[in-house]
Design a protein around this motif. Sequence first.
Motif, PDB file in Angstrom:
ATOM      1  N   GLY A 197      -7.098 -11.000   3.009  1.00 29.39           N
ATOM      2  CA  GLY A 197      -5.719 -11.419   2.798  1.00 29.39           C
ATOM      3  C   GLY A 197      -4.859 -11.046   3.984  1.00 29.39           C
ATOM      4  N   GLN A 198      -3.583 -11.328   3.858  1.00 26.88           N
ATOM      5  CA  GLN A 198      -2.632 -11.008   4.914  1.00 26.88           C
ATOM      6  C   GLN A 198      -1.690  -9.881   4.520  1.00 26.88           C
ATOM      7  N   THR A 199      -1.413  -9.718   3.239  1.00 29.92           N
ATOM      8  CA  THR A 199      -0.431  -8.719   2.824  1.00 29.92           C
ATOM      9  C   THR A 199      -1.094  -7.439   2.348  1.00 29.92           C
ATOM     10  N   ILE A 200      -0.423  -6.317   2.621  1.00 30.39           N
ATOM     11  CA  ILE A 200      -0.887  -5.014   2.140  1.00 30.39           C
ATOM     12  C   ILE A 200       0.322  -4.207   1.674  1.00 30.39           C
ATOM     13  N   LYS A 201       0.055  -3.340   0.728  1.00 34.61           N
ATOM     14  CA  LYS A 201       1.079  -2.391   0.269  1.00 34.61           C
ATOM     15  C   LYS A 201       0.864  -1.103   1.052  1.00 34.61           C
ATOM     16  N   ILE A 202       1.962  -0.541   1.576  1.00 30.97           N
ATOM     17  CA  ILE A 202       1.876   0.679   2.371  1.00 30.97           C
ATOM     18  C   ILE A 202       1.637   1.863   1.441  1.00 30.97           C
ATOM     19  N   LEU A 203       0.606   2.637   1.730  1.00 28.09           N
ATOM     20  CA  LEU A 203       0.214   3.787   0.925  1.00 28.09           C
ATOM     21  C   LEU A 203       0.959   5.038   1.386  1.00 28.09           C
ATOM     22  N   ASP A 204       1.133   5.984   0.505  1.00 26.78           N
ATOM     23  CA  ASP A 204       1.671   7.326   0.776  1.00 26.78           C
ATOM     24  C   ASP A 204       3.175   7.469   0.641  1.00 26.78           C
ATOM     25  N   TYR A 205       3.873   6.437   0.263  1.00 19.34           N
ATOM     26  CA  TYR A 205       5.284   6.620  -0.071  1.00 19.34           C
ATOM     27  C   TYR A 205       5.688   5.593  -1.114  1.00 19.34           C
ATOM     28  N   THR A 206       6.723   5.909  -1.859  1.00 21.97           N
ATOM     29  CA  THR A 206       7.231   5.014  -2.889  1.00 21.97           C
ATOM     30  C   THR A 206       8.712   4.789  -2.619  1.00 21.97           C
ATOM     31  N   LYS A 230       4.694  -5.411  15.902  1.00 19.58           N
ATOM     32  CA  LYS A 230       3.957  -4.294  16.499  1.00 19.58           C
ATOM     33  C   LYS A 230       2.514  -4.324  15.992  1.00 19.58           C
ATOM     34  N   LYS A 231       1.636  -3.685  16.746  1.00 18.71           N
ATOM     35  CA  LYS A 231       0.223  -3.563  16.358  1.00 18.71           C
ATOM     36  C   LYS A 231       0.042  -2.286  15.554  1.00 18.71           C
ATOM     37  N   VAL A 232      -0.648  -2.400  14.413  1.00 22.95           N
ATOM     38  CA  VAL A 232      -0.918  -1.257  13.542  1.00 22.95           C
ATOM     39  C   VAL A 232      -2.405  -1.193  13.227  1.00 22.95           C
ATOM     40  N   VAL A 233      -2.825  -0.038  12.737  1.00 20.08           N
ATOM     41  CA  VAL A 233      -4.199   0.178  12.287  1.00 20.08           C
ATOM     42  C   VAL A 233      -4.126   0.536  10.803  1.00 20.08           C
ATOM     43  N   LEU A 234      -5.073   0.028  10.018  1.00 16.89           N
ATOM     44  CA  LEU A 234      -5.132   0.306   8.579  1.00 16.89           C
ATOM     45  C   LEU A 234      -6.203   1.336   8.297  1.00 16.89           C
ATOM     46  N   LYS A 235      -5.910   2.264   7.386  1.00 14.72           N
ATOM     47  CA  LYS A 235      -6.868   3.305   7.000  1.00 14.72           C
ATOM     48  C   LYS A 235      -6.909   3.439   5.485  1.00 14.72           C
ATOM     49  N   ASN A 236      -8.059   3.802   4.965  1.00 12.44           N
ATOM     50  CA  ASN A 236      -8.259   4.128   3.550  1.00 12.44           C
ATOM     51  C   ASN A 236      -7.782   3.045   2.584  1.00 12.44           C
ATOM     52  N   PRO A 237      -8.318   1.828   2.690  1.00 10.51           N
ATOM     53  CA  PRO A 237      -7.886   0.774   1.765  1.00 10.51           C
ATOM     54  C   PRO A 237      -8.282   1.074   0.317  1.00 10.51           C
ATOM     55  N   VAL A 238      -7.377   0.753  -0.579  1.00 12.04           N
ATOM     56  CA  VAL A 238      -7.593   0.938  -2.020  1.00 12.04           C
ATOM     57  C   VAL A 238      -7.233  -0.383  -2.690  1.00 12.04           C
ATOM     58  N   GLN A 293       2.374  -8.804  -4.149  1.00 14.91           N
ATOM     59  CA  GLN A 293       1.628  -9.845  -3.445  1.00 14.91           C
ATOM     60  C   GLN A 293       0.375  -9.290  -2.788  1.00 14.91           C
ATOM     61  N   ALA A 294       0.319  -7.980  -2.653  1.00 18.81           N
ATOM     62  CA  ALA A 294      -0.779  -7.344  -1.937  1.00 18.81           C
ATOM     63  C   ALA A 294      -1.988  -7.132  -2.842  1.00 18.81           C
ATOM     64  N   LYS A 295      -3.174  -7.282  -2.261  1.00 22.55           N
ATOM     65  CA  LYS A 295      -4.420  -7.020  -2.983  1.00 22.55           C
ATOM     66  C   LYS A 295      -4.927  -5.615  -2.713  1.00 22.55           C
ATOM     67  N   ILE A 296      -4.497  -5.030  -1.581  1.00 21.52           N
ATOM     68  CA  ILE A 296      -4.910  -3.673  -1.248  1.00 21.52           C
ATOM     69  C   ILE A 296      -3.698  -2.836  -0.846  1.00 21.52           C
ATOM     70  N   SER A 297      -3.889  -1.545  -0.968  1.00 23.54           N
ATOM     71  CA  SER A 297      -2.912  -0.578  -0.488  1.00 23.54           C
ATOM     72  C   SER A 297      -3.647   0.297   0.518  1.00 23.54           C
ATOM     73  N   CYS A 298      -3.007   0.636   1.625  1.00 19.69           N
ATOM     74  CA  CYS A 298      -3.667   1.480   2.602  1.00 19.69           C
ATOM     75  C   CYS A 298      -2.643   2.180   3.494  1.00 19.69           C
ATOM     76  N   LYS A 299      -3.135   3.200   4.193  1.00 21.23           N
ATOM     77  CA  LYS A 299      -2.296   3.882   5.167  1.00 21.23           C
ATOM     78  C   LYS A 299      -2.101   2.938   6.343  1.00 21.23           C
ATOM     79  N   VAL A 300      -0.892   2.925   6.863  1.00 24.28           N
ATOM     80  CA  VAL A 300      -0.563   2.091   8.016  1.00 24.28           C
ATOM     81  C   VAL A 300      -0.205   3.027   9.159  1.00 24.28           C
ATOM     82  N   LEU A 301      -0.960   2.922  10.250  1.00 25.32           N
ATOM     83  CA  LEU A 301      -0.741   3.794  11.402  1.00 25.32           C
ATOM     84  C   LEU A 301      -0.159   3.011  12.575  1.00 25.32           C
TER      85      LEU A 301
END
Length: 111
Positions: free
Chosen positions: A32-41, A64-72, A81-89
């Motif tokens: 997919g294209q969308t992700i939910k940012i993990l570690d904050y609400t 900007k360019k980001v890296v994704l970590k720990n997808p859930v 809209q997101a199928k996964i949540s992950c850390k965004v670096l």
Amino acid sequence: MTEFKVIEIVDVDVIRLSPDWTVVANGVEISGQTIKILDYTASTKEEFEAEYTMEKLTILLLNKKVVLKNPVLMPDDENTQAKISCKVLLNDVNIANYFPEYRPKSLYLIS
């Protein structure tokens, strides 16, 4: 390490990326294209809080360019809209660190 370009700030905790991300969960490939940012609400109760968060995310992440970590995987009943949540670096820094006001509070005080 795959980098993704942030092409849209969808919501206070959802971003759209390019190229598509792909994960394998239970033997099934999901992308997919969308992700939910993990570690904050982030709160959307007050309009000014949502505007503040959207503006800050736009400044920090848009184009900007980001890296994704720990997808859930997100639960099917989750209203997003997101199928996964992950850390965004961004530059090896977790985006959630830029939002200490939205991070979970510790249950214990360290003295």
